[in-house]
Design an enzyme around this catalytic site. Structure first.
Site, PDB file in Angstrom:
ATOM      1  N   ARG A 185       1.572  -0.056  -7.363  1.00 27.41           N
ATOM      2  CA  ARG A 185       0.202  -0.601  -7.305  1.00 27.41           C
ATOM      3  C   ARG A 185      -0.746   0.350  -6.576  1.00 27.41           C
ATOM      4  O   ARG A 185      -1.850   0.632  -7.046  1.00 27.41           O
ATOM      5  CB  ARG A 185       0.225  -1.952  -6.600  1.00 27.41           C
ATOM      6  N   ILE A 186      -0.306   0.837  -5.407  1.00 25.33           N
ATOM      7  CA  ILE A 186      -1.209   1.684  -4.622  1.00 25.33           C
ATOM      8  C   ILE A 186      -1.313   3.076  -5.254  1.00 25.33           C
ATOM      9  O   ILE A 186      -2.403   3.664  -5.291  1.00 25.33           O
ATOM     10  CB  ILE A 186      -0.760   1.746  -3.148  1.00 25.33           C
ATOM     11  N   ASP A 205       7.627   9.154 -10.606  1.00 33.37           N
ATOM     12  CA  ASP A 205       8.199   7.843 -10.250  1.00 33.37           C
ATOM     13  C   ASP A 205       9.279   7.543 -11.276  1.00 33.37           C
ATOM     14  O   ASP A 205       8.982   7.261 -12.437  1.00 33.37           O
ATOM     15  CB  ASP A 205       7.111   6.759 -10.266  1.00 33.37           C
ATOM     16  N   ALA A 266       2.545   5.768   3.100  1.00 35.11           N
ATOM     17  CA  ALA A 266       3.531   4.771   2.654  1.00 35.11           C
ATOM     18  C   ALA A 266       4.399   4.316   3.826  1.00 35.11           C
ATOM     19  O   ALA A 266       4.096   3.290   4.463  1.00 35.11           O
ATOM     20  CB  ALA A 266       4.357   5.332   1.509  1.00 35.11           C
ATOM     21  N   ARG A 267       5.437   5.030   4.114  1.00 30.63           N
ATOM     22  CA  ARG A 267       6.302   4.730   5.247  1.00 30.63           C
ATOM     23  C   ARG A 267       6.740   6.049   5.868  1.00 30.63           C
ATOM     24  O   ARG A 267       7.047   7.010   5.156  1.00 30.63           O
ATOM     25  CB  ARG A 267       7.546   3.943   4.795  1.00 30.63           C
ATOM     26  N   ASP A 291      -0.587   8.300   8.005  1.00 30.80           N
ATOM     27  CA  ASP A 291      -0.900   7.019   8.648  1.00 30.80           C
ATOM     28  C   ASP A 291       0.362   6.397   9.238  1.00 30.80           C
ATOM     29  O   ASP A 291       0.282   5.411   9.960  1.00 30.80           O
ATOM     30  CB  ASP A 291      -1.487   6.085   7.575  1.00 30.80           C
ATOM     31  N   GLU A 296       7.098   4.492  14.689  1.00 27.94           N
ATOM     32  CA  GLU A 296       5.718   4.251  14.295  1.00 27.94           C
ATOM     33  C   GLU A 296       4.700   5.041  15.098  1.00 27.94           C
ATOM     34  O   GLU A 296       3.758   5.576  14.541  1.00 27.94           O
ATOM     35  CB  GLU A 296       5.415   2.752  14.425  1.00 27.94           C
ATOM     36  N   HIS A 318      -1.162   3.600  11.376  1.00 27.50           N
ATOM     37  CA  HIS A 318      -0.748   2.534  10.456  1.00 27.50           C
ATOM     38  C   HIS A 318      -1.864   1.494  10.314  1.00 27.50           C
ATOM     39  O   HIS A 318      -1.648   0.297  10.529  1.00 27.50           O
ATOM     40  CB  HIS A 318       0.563   1.877  10.905  1.00 27.50           C
TER      41      HIS A 318
HETATM   42  N1  LIG Z   1      -0.018   2.290   5.501  1.00 29.84           N
HETATM   43  C1  LIG Z   1      -0.197   1.017   5.206  1.00 29.84           C
HETATM   44  O1  LIG Z   1      -0.939   0.301   5.883  1.00 29.84           O
HETATM   45  C2  LIG Z   1       0.480   0.426   4.008  1.00 29.84           C
HETATM   46  C3  LIG Z   1      -0.012  -0.763   3.481  1.00 29.84           C
HETATM   47  C4  LIG Z   1       0.591  -1.265   2.331  1.00 29.84           C
HETATM   48  C5  LIG Z   1       1.685  -0.618   1.763  1.00 29.84           C
HETATM   49  N2  LIG Z   1       2.161   0.493   2.346  1.00 29.84           N
HETATM   50  C6  LIG Z   1       3.290   1.201   1.745  1.00 29.84           C
HETATM   51  O2  LIG Z   1       2.794   1.860   0.574  1.00 29.84           O
HETATM   52  C7  LIG Z   1       3.862   2.063  -0.353  1.00 29.84           C
HETATM   53  C8  LIG Z   1       3.424   1.665  -1.760  1.00 29.84           C
HETATM   54  O3  LIG Z   1       3.107   0.295  -1.803  1.00 29.84           O
HETATM   55  P1  LIG Z   1       2.840  -0.408  -3.239  1.00 29.84           P
HETATM   56  O4  LIG Z   1       2.141  -1.671  -2.967  1.00 29.84           O
HETATM   57  O5  LIG Z   1       2.248   0.559  -4.180  1.00 29.84           O
HETATM   58  O6  LIG Z   1       4.342  -0.715  -3.662  1.00 29.84           O
HETATM   59  P2  LIG Z   1       4.908  -0.824  -5.154  1.00 29.84           P
HETATM   60  O7  LIG Z   1       6.214  -1.519  -5.017  1.00 29.84           O
HETATM   61  O8  LIG Z   1       3.880  -1.378  -6.068  1.00 29.84           O
HETATM   62  O9  LIG Z   1       5.162   0.703  -5.557  1.00 29.84           O
HETATM   63  C9  LIG Z   1       6.180   1.483  -4.994  1.00 29.84           C
HETATM   64  C10 LIG Z   1       6.606   2.481  -6.055  1.00 29.84           C
HETATM   65  O10 LIG Z   1       7.602   3.360  -5.487  1.00 29.84           O
HETATM   66  C11 LIG Z   1       8.396   3.758  -6.588  1.00 29.84           C
HETATM   67  N3  LIG Z   1       9.630   4.436  -6.231  1.00 29.84           N
HETATM   68  C12 LIG Z   1      10.830   3.881  -5.882  1.00 29.84           C
HETATM   69  N4  LIG Z   1      11.740   4.856  -5.712  1.00 29.84           N
HETATM   70  C13 LIG Z   1      11.102   6.046  -5.950  1.00 29.84           C
HETATM   71  C14 LIG Z   1      11.523   7.396  -5.929  1.00 29.84           C
HETATM   72  N5  LIG Z   1      12.795   7.755  -5.661  1.00 29.84           N
HETATM   73  N6  LIG Z   1      10.604   8.357  -6.219  1.00 29.84           N
HETATM   74  C15 LIG Z   1       9.329   8.032  -6.515  1.00 29.84           C
HETATM   75  N7  LIG Z   1       8.892   6.749  -6.572  1.00 29.84           N
HETATM   76  C16 LIG Z   1       9.769   5.771  -6.279  1.00 29.84           C
HETATM   77  C17 LIG Z   1       8.651   2.440  -7.320  1.00 29.84           C
HETATM   78  O11 LIG Z   1       9.126   2.652  -8.636  1.00 29.84           O
HETATM   79  C18 LIG Z   1       7.268   1.814  -7.287  1.00 29.84           C
HETATM   80  O12 LIG Z   1       6.540   2.111  -8.466  1.00 29.84           O
HETATM   81  C19 LIG Z   1       5.047   1.294   0.226  1.00 29.84           C
HETATM   82  O13 LIG Z   1       5.882   2.196   0.912  1.00 29.84           O
HETATM   83  C20 LIG Z   1       4.410   0.328   1.229  1.00 29.84           C
HETATM   84  O14 LIG Z   1       5.310  -0.047   2.222  1.00 29.84           O
HETATM   85  C21 LIG Z   1       1.576   1.053   3.438  1.00 29.84           C
HETATM   86  O1  LIG Z   2       2.848  -2.954   8.463  1.00 31.04           O
HETATM   87  C1  LIG Z   2       1.656  -3.025   8.766  1.00 31.04           C
HETATM   88  O2  LIG Z   2       1.249  -2.543   9.788  1.00 31.04           O
HETATM   89  C2  LIG Z   2       0.624  -3.634   7.875  1.00 31.04           C
HETATM   90  O3  LIG Z   2       0.701  -5.021   7.950  1.00 31.04           O
HETATM   91  C3  LIG Z   2       0.793  -3.199   6.539  1.00 31.04           C
HETATM   92  O4  LIG Z   2       2.071  -3.620   6.194  1.00 31.04           O
HETATM   93  P1  LIG Z   2       2.584  -3.019   4.896  1.00 31.04           P
HETATM   94  O5  LIG Z   2       2.442  -1.561   5.138  1.00 31.04           O
HETATM   95  O6  LIG Z   2       3.956  -3.457   4.728  1.00 31.04           O
HETATM   96  O7  LIG Z   2       1.672  -3.667   3.951  1.00 31.04           O
END
Ligand SMILES: NC(=O)c1ccc[n+]([C@@H]2O[C@H](COP(=O)([O-])OP(=O)(O)OC[C@H]3O[C@@H](n4cnc5c(N)ncnc54)[C@H](O)[C@@H]3O)[C@@H](O)[C@H]2O)c1
Ligand SMILES: O=C(O)[C@H](O)COP(=O)(O)O
Length: 354
Positions: A185-186, A205, A266-267, A291, A296, A318
């Site tokens: 999604r992101i 992906d 992402a993480r 981020d 963390e 974050h």
């Molecule tokens: N920094 C923040 O505040 C924040 C907020 C929301 C989400 N996130 C993080 O952002 C990331 C994306 O979130 P999202 O909502 O798009 O999730 P999502 O589940 O919609 O997308 C994640 C994607 O990662 C892909 N993936 C899995 N294994 C993979 C690999 N080996 N190589 C490449 N791609 C692979 C999946 O197929 C999927 O399309 C997550 O790690 C989530 O935890 C961070």
């Molecule tokens: O983990 C966080 O700090 C925020 O709530 C965002 O969480 P997410 O990255 O899992 O959405």
């Protein structure tokens, strides 16, 4: 019925003081049959434990293991809403047999352990896509900040060194290629926002069909190394799973052309910090923005702390997810999911993982 929120942040006012009226939103959605209790049972965002019972950031990327206070609160709870605390078999035991649902307040569910919940017959859910707009904008902001060397220039002017240049000459983004790791999604939201700035957008992906990427105007790339080799800048949006732990390390970065840029929203655990530092030293990377770190807070790790001393690094804490709108959406959807299970006796309407 009792719902326990491990993170107290939503019951605090803007200055961090307890404000019970802040939880009226949750109470309104959950209804009169459900009582709402907020932590503090997590470190990081809470004002600190009265009795020092909390355990600090764990080695596993910043999620916290929760101490005795949480186990006491968990016993007899009908629902648990977690933020950064780690679900463990011990916690699941404490939740049995009363608890029917555990919600992860956020997108990433790397601390939820759906396997343990499923075995215990407890629903687990997250909130997908409450902050796609915020995280994708944050990603583009960090990347353009690196491209235009905004933070370096900001510091030079503040140091009374107006007009001085540090770092290489910036390149024209309209002639550059950006690669996306993780086209969920992101990743898709970032692609839309990056397209007006960059000549070409690529994505890697393994779980997303090439024609879906093409339908977003993005060229699919089958391997991570090839993505790095063909991109001038890479942004990371993959989920953290056992497979993606340490995904971006020396092998991927070694394929990058000299002077590449890297952004992670992402993480933290997706990226090998030591490999990033080495790539910055050799010039393989000209800039890194993040981020998220593991642990963390990068100040807590001697390796990650080295990033903070560098001019070619931009950090945030974050906060990519955060806006008034995303917070409201998250809170409403968490409460609606918990209500579905407890009051309507139905599965969570979205984000079901267990
Ligand atoms: N920094 C923040 O505040 C924040 C907020 C929301 C989400 N996130 C993080 O952002 C990331 C994306 O979130 P999202 O909502 O798009 O999730 P999502 O589940 O919609 O997308 C994640 C994607 O990662 C892909 N993936 C899995 N294994 C993979 C690999 N080996 N190589 C490449 N791609 C692979 C999946 O197929 C999927 O399309 C997550 O790690 C989530 O935890 C961070
Ligand atoms: O983990 C966080 O700090 C925020 O709530 C965002 O969480 P997410 O990255 O899992 O959405």
């Amino acid at each position: 019925m009792r719902v326990v929120y491990t993170d107290p942040a939503w019951a605090l006012d803007a200055r961090g003081r307890p404000d019970p009226s802040r939880a009226d939103l949750e109470r309104g959605i959950l209804g009169p049959e459900v009582s709402v209790e907020f932590g503090p049972f997590e470190s990081g965002t809470d004002p600190g434990p009265a009795d020092g019972a909390q355990v600090g950031p764990s080695a596993d990327g910043g999620f916290v293991t929760c101490g005795d206070q949480l186990f006491e609160a968990a016993r007899g709870a009908d629902a648990l809403v977690i933020y950064r605390c780690q679900v463990t078999s011990e916690l699941v035991e404490a939740l049995r047999p009363s608890c029917r649902v555990v919600a992860r307040s956020g997108v990433g569910f790397d601390n939820l352990r759906p396997d343990l919940l499923a075995t215990a017959g407890i629903y687990g859910f997250n909130v997908p896509d409450y902050c796609g707009d915020e995280v994708s904008t944050h990603t583009v902001a960090l990347l353009l900040g690196l491209e235009r060397q905004i933070c370096v220039q900001d510091r030079l002017v503040r140091d009374n060194r107006w007009g001085i240049h540090r770092g290489g000459i910036p390149r024209r983004t309209a002639e550059r290629t950006v690669g996306i790791v993780g086209f969920g999604r992101i990743g898709r939201a970032s692609a839309r926002k990056l397209q007006p700035f960059y000549h070409r957008v690529l994505a890697h992906d393994p779980y997303v069909a090439a024609d879906l990427m093409a339908s977003h105007g993005v060229a699919p790339v089958p391997s991570l190394r090839e993505l790095f080799a063909r991109s001038d800048a890479v942004v990371i949006h993959a989920a953290l799973t056992p497979e993606t732990d340490g995904l971006v390390g020396a092998a991927a970065l070694g394929a990058a052309g000299p002077g590449s840029l890297l952004v992670n929203t992402a993480r933290g655990r997706l990226v090998d910090t030591k490999a990033v530092l080495d790539a910055l030293d050799t010039g393989q990377l000209a800039g890194f923005a993040s981020d998220v770190f593991a642990p963390e807070d990068p100040n807590a790790s001697p390796t990650a702390r080295k990033l903070l001393a560098r001019n070619d690094v931009i950090v945030s804490s974050h906060r990519a997810f955060l806006s008034a709108e995303s917070e409201l959406s998250l809170r409403r959807r968490i409460a609606a999911g918990v209500r579905a299970v407890l009051v309507d006796d139905a599965p969570p309407p979205e984000g079901r993982l267990a």
